[in-house]
Design a protein around this motif. Structure first.
Motif, PDB file in Angstrom:
ATOM      1  N   ALA A 121       0.819  -1.211   0.000  1.00 39.93           N
ATOM      2  CA  ALA A 121       0.000   0.000   0.000  1.00 39.93           C
ATOM      3  C   ALA A 121       0.850   1.256   0.000  1.00 39.93           C
ATOM      4  CB  ALA A 121      -0.939  -0.006   1.195  1.00 39.93           C
ATOM      5  N   GLN A 122       2.028   1.205   0.583  1.00 37.53           N
ATOM      6  CA  GLN A 122       2.884   2.388   0.637  1.00 37.53           C
ATOM      7  C   GLN A 122       3.235   2.893  -0.760  1.00 37.53           C
ATOM      8  OE1 GLN A 122       5.994   1.071   3.277  1.00 37.53           O
ATOM      9  NE2 GLN A 122       4.880   1.769   5.083  1.00 37.53           N
ATOM     10  N   ALA A 123       3.235   2.018  -1.734  1.00 35.05           N
ATOM     11  CA  ALA A 123       3.538   2.429  -3.101  1.00 35.05           C
ATOM     12  C   ALA A 123       2.451   3.328  -3.685  1.00 35.05           C
ATOM     13  CB  ALA A 123       3.728   1.203  -3.984  1.00 35.05           C
ATOM     14  N   VAL A 124       1.200   3.163  -3.247  1.00 30.07           N
ATOM     15  CA  VAL A 124       0.115   4.021  -3.743  1.00 30.07           C
ATOM     16  C   VAL A 124      -0.231   5.140  -2.767  1.00 30.07           C
ATOM     17  CG1 VAL A 124      -0.876   2.201  -5.181  1.00 30.07           C
ATOM     18  CG2 VAL A 124      -1.744   2.531  -2.878  1.00 30.07           C
ATOM     19  N   ASN A 125       0.122   4.976  -1.501  1.00 27.10           N
ATOM     20  CA  ASN A 125      -0.256   5.955  -0.476  1.00 27.10           C
ATOM     21  C   ASN A 125       0.366   7.324  -0.673  1.00 27.10           C
ATOM     22  OD1 ASN A 125      -1.799   4.034   0.775  1.00 27.10           O
ATOM     23  ND2 ASN A 125      -0.367   3.664   2.450  1.00 27.10           N
ATOM     24  N   HIS A 126       1.555   7.375  -1.266  1.00 28.25           N
ATOM     25  CA  HIS A 126       2.232   8.670  -1.405  1.00 28.25           C
ATOM     26  C   HIS A 126       1.393   9.673  -2.195  1.00 28.25           C
ATOM     27  CE1 HIS A 126       3.345   6.729  -5.194  1.00 28.25           C
ATOM     28  NE2 HIS A 126       3.534   7.949  -5.666  1.00 28.25           N
ATOM     29  N   ALA A 127       0.504   9.200  -3.049  1.00 25.83           N
ATOM     30  CA  ALA A 127      -0.333  10.079  -3.860  1.00 25.83           C
ATOM     31  C   ALA A 127      -1.660  10.416  -3.180  1.00 25.83           C
ATOM     32  CB  ALA A 127      -0.596   9.441  -5.213  1.00 25.83           C
ATOM     33  N   ILE A 128      -1.913   9.831  -2.013  1.00 24.76           N
ATOM     34  CA  ILE A 128      -3.192  10.036  -1.328  1.00 24.76           C
ATOM     35  C   ILE A 128      -2.908  10.645   0.042  1.00 24.76           C
ATOM     36  CG2 ILE A 128      -5.281   8.919  -0.462  1.00 24.76           C
ATOM     37  CD1 ILE A 128      -4.702   6.613  -2.449  1.00 24.76           C
ATOM     38  N   PRO A 129      -3.302  11.902   0.257  1.00 23.19           N
ATOM     39  CA  PRO A 129      -3.025  12.539   1.552  1.00 23.19           C
ATOM     40  C   PRO A 129      -3.900  11.972   2.674  1.00 23.19           C
ATOM     41  CG  PRO A 129      -4.260  14.030   0.126  1.00 23.19           C
ATOM     42  CD  PRO A 129      -3.956  12.804  -0.687  1.00 23.19           C
ATOM     43  N   GLY A 130      -3.413  12.098   3.897  1.00 26.08           N
ATOM     44  CA  GLY A 130      -4.184  11.697   5.068  1.00 26.08           C
ATOM     45  C   GLY A 130      -3.592  10.508   5.782  1.00 26.08           C
ATOM     46  N   ALA A 131      -4.328  10.018   6.767  1.00 26.66           N
ATOM     47  CA  ALA A 131      -3.903   8.887   7.586  1.00 26.66           C
ATOM     48  C   ALA A 131      -4.111   7.585   6.819  1.00 26.66           C
ATOM     49  CB  ALA A 131      -4.694   8.848   8.887  1.00 26.66           C
ATOM     50  N   HIS A 132      -3.044   6.817   6.723  1.00 31.38           N
ATOM     51  CA  HIS A 132      -3.140   5.496   6.108  1.00 31.38           C
ATOM     52  C   HIS A 132      -3.196   4.475   7.233  1.00 31.38           C
ATOM     53  CE1 HIS A 132      -2.771   7.079   2.135  1.00 31.38           C
ATOM     54  NE2 HIS A 132      -1.895   7.931   2.630  1.00 31.38           N
ATOM     55  N   ILE A 133      -4.028   3.476   7.049  1.00 33.61           N
ATOM     56  CA  ILE A 133      -4.355   2.567   8.149  1.00 33.61           C
ATOM     57  C   ILE A 133      -4.085   1.114   7.781  1.00 33.61           C
ATOM     58  CG2 ILE A 133      -6.044   4.114   9.196  1.00 33.61           C
ATOM     59  CD1 ILE A 133      -8.250   2.524   7.754  1.00 33.61           C
ATOM     60  N   LYS A 134      -4.043   0.312   8.843  1.00 28.31           N
ATOM     61  CA  LYS A 134      -4.035  -1.140   8.687  1.00 28.31           C
ATOM     62  C   LYS A 134      -5.174  -1.659   9.552  1.00 28.31           C
ATOM     63  CE  LYS A 134      -0.363  -1.673  12.123  1.00 28.31           C
ATOM     64  NZ  LYS A 134       1.022  -2.104  12.283  1.00 28.31           N
ATOM     65  N   ASN A 135      -5.683  -2.818   9.178  1.00 24.25           N
ATOM     66  CA  ASN A 135      -6.844  -3.382   9.854  1.00 24.25           C
ATOM     67  C   ASN A 135      -6.573  -4.834  10.194  1.00 24.25           C
ATOM     68  OD1 ASN A 135      -8.935  -1.114   9.370  1.00 24.25           O
ATOM     69  ND2 ASN A 135      -7.921  -1.416   7.405  1.00 24.25           N
ATOM     70  N   LEU A 136      -6.863  -5.195  11.430  1.00 21.53           N
ATOM     71  CA  LEU A 136      -6.625  -6.553  11.904  1.00 21.53           C
ATOM     72  C   LEU A 136      -7.959  -7.176  12.318  1.00 21.53           C
ATOM     73  CD1 LEU A 136      -3.557  -5.743  14.184  1.00 21.53           C
ATOM     74  CD2 LEU A 136      -3.539  -6.407  11.776  1.00 21.53           C
ATOM     75  N   PHE A 137      -8.293  -8.287  11.697  1.00 15.68           N
ATOM     76  CA  PHE A 137      -9.514  -9.032  12.005  1.00 15.68           C
ATOM     77  C   PHE A 137      -9.112 -10.156  12.944  1.00 15.68           C
ATOM     78  CE2 PHE A 137     -12.608 -12.411  10.710  1.00 15.68           C
ATOM     79  CZ  PHE A 137     -13.758 -11.781  11.193  1.00 15.68           C
ATOM     80  N   LEU A 138      -9.509 -10.026  14.210  1.00 22.02           N
ATOM     81  CA  LEU A 138      -9.015 -10.903  15.271  1.00 22.02           C
ATOM     82  C   LEU A 138     -10.125 -11.714  15.911  1.00 22.02           C
ATOM     83  CD1 LEU A 138      -6.759  -8.199  16.979  1.00 22.02           C
ATOM     84  CD2 LEU A 138      -6.048  -9.935  15.313  1.00 22.02           C
ATOM     85  N   LYS A 139      -9.721 -12.865  16.457  1.00 22.82           N
ATOM     86  CA  LYS A 139     -10.653 -13.753  17.154  1.00 22.82           C
ATOM     87  C   LYS A 139      -9.967 -14.225  18.425  1.00 22.82           C
ATOM     88  CE  LYS A 139     -11.301 -18.150  16.036  1.00 22.82           C
ATOM     89  NZ  LYS A 139     -11.657 -19.401  15.408  1.00 22.82           N
ATOM     90  N   ASP A 140     -10.726 -14.257  19.532  1.00 28.67           N
ATOM     91  CA  ASP A 140     -10.145 -14.797  20.765  1.00 28.67           C
ATOM     92  C   ASP A 140     -10.505 -16.277  20.883  1.00 28.67           C
ATOM     93  OD1 ASP A 140     -12.728 -14.981  21.900  1.00 28.67           O
ATOM     94  OD2 ASP A 140     -12.413 -13.350  23.309  1.00 28.67           O
ATOM     95  N   LYS A 141     -10.037 -16.927  21.951  1.00 28.98           N
ATOM     96  CA  LYS A 141     -10.243 -18.375  22.127  1.00 28.98           C
ATOM     97  C   LYS A 141     -11.712 -18.766  22.226  1.00 28.98           C
ATOM     98  CE  LYS A 141      -5.912 -19.661  22.248  1.00 28.98           C
ATOM     99  NZ  LYS A 141      -5.326 -20.390  21.165  1.00 28.98           N
ATOM    100  N   ALA A 142     -12.570 -17.817  22.672  1.00 30.16           N
ATOM    101  CA  ALA A 142     -13.996 -18.098  22.786  1.00 30.16           C
ATOM    102  C   ALA A 142     -14.747 -17.800  21.489  1.00 30.16           C
ATOM    103  CB  ALA A 142     -14.597 -17.283  23.938  1.00 30.16           C
ATOM    104  N   GLY A 143     -14.021 -17.294  20.480  1.00 30.08           N
ATOM    105  CA  GLY A 143     -14.657 -16.995  19.199  1.00 30.08           C
ATOM    106  C   GLY A 143     -15.149 -15.568  19.070  1.00 30.08           C
ATOM    107  N   ALA A 144     -14.962 -14.737  20.093  1.00 29.70           N
ATOM    108  CA  ALA A 144     -15.368 -13.332  20.002  1.00 29.70           C
ATOM    109  C   ALA A 144     -14.470 -12.613  19.006  1.00 29.70           C
ATOM    110  CB  ALA A 144     -15.296 -12.666  21.374  1.00 29.70           C
ATOM    111  N   LEU A 145     -15.077 -11.778  18.180  1.00 30.80           N
ATOM    112  CA  LEU A 145     -14.358 -11.100  17.102  1.00 30.80           C
ATOM    113  C   LEU A 145     -14.079  -9.644  17.434  1.00 30.80           C
ATOM    114  CD1 LEU A 145     -16.434 -12.520  14.115  1.00 30.80           C
ATOM    115  CD2 LEU A 145     -14.251 -13.357  15.028  1.00 30.80           C
ATOM    116  N   THR A 146     -12.927  -9.170  16.971  1.00 29.72           N
ATOM    117  CA  THR A 146     -12.527  -7.776  17.153  1.00 29.72           C
ATOM    118  C   THR A 146     -11.905  -7.290  15.852  1.00 29.72           C
ATOM    119  OG1 THR A 146     -12.091  -8.112  19.514  1.00 29.72           O
ATOM    120  CG2 THR A 146     -11.055  -6.194  18.483  1.00 29.72           C
TER     121      THR A 146
END
Length: 174
Positions: free
Chosen positions: A32-57
């Motif tokens: 993404a850094q290769a395209v981000n330089h042309a787009i101003p603002g905060a660039h983000i990453k997203n993590l789709f997580l699961k705990d041992k009980a299956g709850a999602l974050t």
């Protein structure tokens, strides 16, 4: 499940202004850094997580931010450690493919079906840049409008200051 077109319609109906930037597919923060330089603002990453009980974050953080999963799980009261949710779980829960994880995919998930956590650092920028359900584009909008959309879809993100992350006491705001 929504598509990028129906997502854009939903945002417009909420009175949210945005700019769509088409680009080559990106699957990682490094790509993404290769395209981000042309787009101003905060660039983000997203993590789709699961705990041992299956709850999602879903964690959304600045792309330069370290996200310490074990202390985060402990702080949020997760059942055991966090692991990454499978591609199949991602598809059925958020309706997106790996590499396209985005807080905007919460339009596809029932409100309250997963915990949403934002890095406080996102809110120091006037523009944030999530994917619009596909990794072939970036959608620019204000952080306040992103939260407005999530609230309208029944999701109320917690805000954590990851730059001050400590296992004992981490500021948490709603």
């Amino acid at each position: 499940m929504h598509t990028p077109v129906t997502l854009a319609t939903a945002l417009t109906q909420l009175g949210i202004a945005f700019t769509n930037h088409a680009h080559a597919p990106v699957f990682t923060v490094a790509e993404a850094q290769a395209v981000n330089h042309a787009i101003p603002g905060a660039h983000i990453k997203n993590l789709f997580l699961k705990d041992k009980a299956g709850a999602l974050t879903l964690v959304t953080a600045l792309d330069t931010c370290s996200v310490p999963l074990n202390p985060l799980a402990k702080h949020l009261g997760a059942k055991g450690r966090y692991s990454f949710g499978s591609a199949e779980l991602l598809r059925t829960t958020l309706g997106v493919e790996p590499g396209s994880v985005t807080p905007l995919a919460l339009i596809n998930a029932p409100g309250g079906s997963l915990r949403v956590v934002f890095d406080e650092g996102i809110f120091s920028h006037s523009v944030v840049n999530p994917h619009p359900l596909t990794n072939t584009a970036t959608l620019s909008l204000s952080p306040a409008d992103l939260v407005k959309a999530l609230n309208a879809w029944g999701h109320h993100p917690l805000r954590l200051d990851f730059s001050k992350f400590q296992t004992e006491s981490m500021p948490l705001t709603a």
